[in-house]
Design an enzyme around this catalytic site. Structure first.
Site, PDB file in Angstrom:
ATOM      1  N   HIS A 109      -0.941  -1.143  -3.530  1.00 33.06           N
ATOM      2  CA  HIS A 109      -0.735  -1.633  -2.176  1.00 33.06           C
ATOM      3  C   HIS A 109      -1.619  -2.852  -1.943  1.00 33.06           C
ATOM      4  CE1 HIS A 109      -3.845   1.530  -1.913  1.00 33.06           C
ATOM      5  NE2 HIS A 109      -4.352   0.873  -0.882  1.00 33.06           N
ATOM      6  N   THR A 110      -1.045  -3.800  -1.233  1.00 35.78           N
ATOM      7  CA  THR A 110      -1.744  -5.036  -0.910  1.00 35.78           C
ATOM      8  C   THR A 110      -2.062  -5.032   0.582  1.00 35.78           C
ATOM      9  OG1 THR A 110      -0.510  -6.171  -2.647  1.00 35.78           O
ATOM     10  CG2 THR A 110      -1.641  -7.559  -1.030  1.00 35.78           C
TER      11      THR A 110
END
Length: 140
Positions: free
Chosen positions: A97-98
């Site tokens: 996840h960013t």
């Protein structure tokens, strides 16, 4: 992955305040945001970290991250964004996840010590999600 929270969000079996849902990935509000409007962008397939993301998916995934990073300041009036990925260490959910965090000069964020805040209500969280979604839709 049935036990992965983010896979469940992607599948729609766990609710989230979504800002974008495309073939390349899903973006939704972090439930413990650094600042309100903090978005997590995840790829659709389950991969634990950036090094596991197939090369063929990199352009589409990072184009989506780039779109979210452009939409957040437009939607929320911030001056910019902080974009980050943790790999294994400090990764609370083992699904790539960013983080796209709204930033404004003088906001108090220093280094990698991320204070956390809370939304006052689901309605407030939804309003942030809606604002980013609208900005994303306008950027298409």
């Amino acid at each position: 992955m049935p036990d992965c929270l983010f896979c469940s969000i992607v599948a729609g079996t766990v609710p989230a305040f979504r800002v974008v849902d495309t073939e390349e990935g899903v973006g939704f509000l972090d439930i413990r945001p650094v600042f309100k409007g903090h978005v997590l962008v995840v790829p659709r397939p389950h991969v634990s970290q950036l090094t596991d993301l197939p090369a063929a998916l990199l352009p589409g995934y990072f184009a989506l991250v780039q779109r979210v990073a452009a939409a957040v300041p437009s939607a929320l009036g911030s001056q910019g964004t902080f974009v980050a990925i943790n790999n294994v260490v400090s990764q609370s959910v083992p699904h790539l996840h960013t983080h796209v965090v709204p930033r404004t000069k003088g906001d108090g964020l220093r280094g990698f010590f991320w204070p956390r805040t809370k939304y006052a209500s689901d309605e407030e969280a939804q309003s942030y999600a809606d604002r980013v979604r609208i900005a994303l839709d306008g950027a298409l």
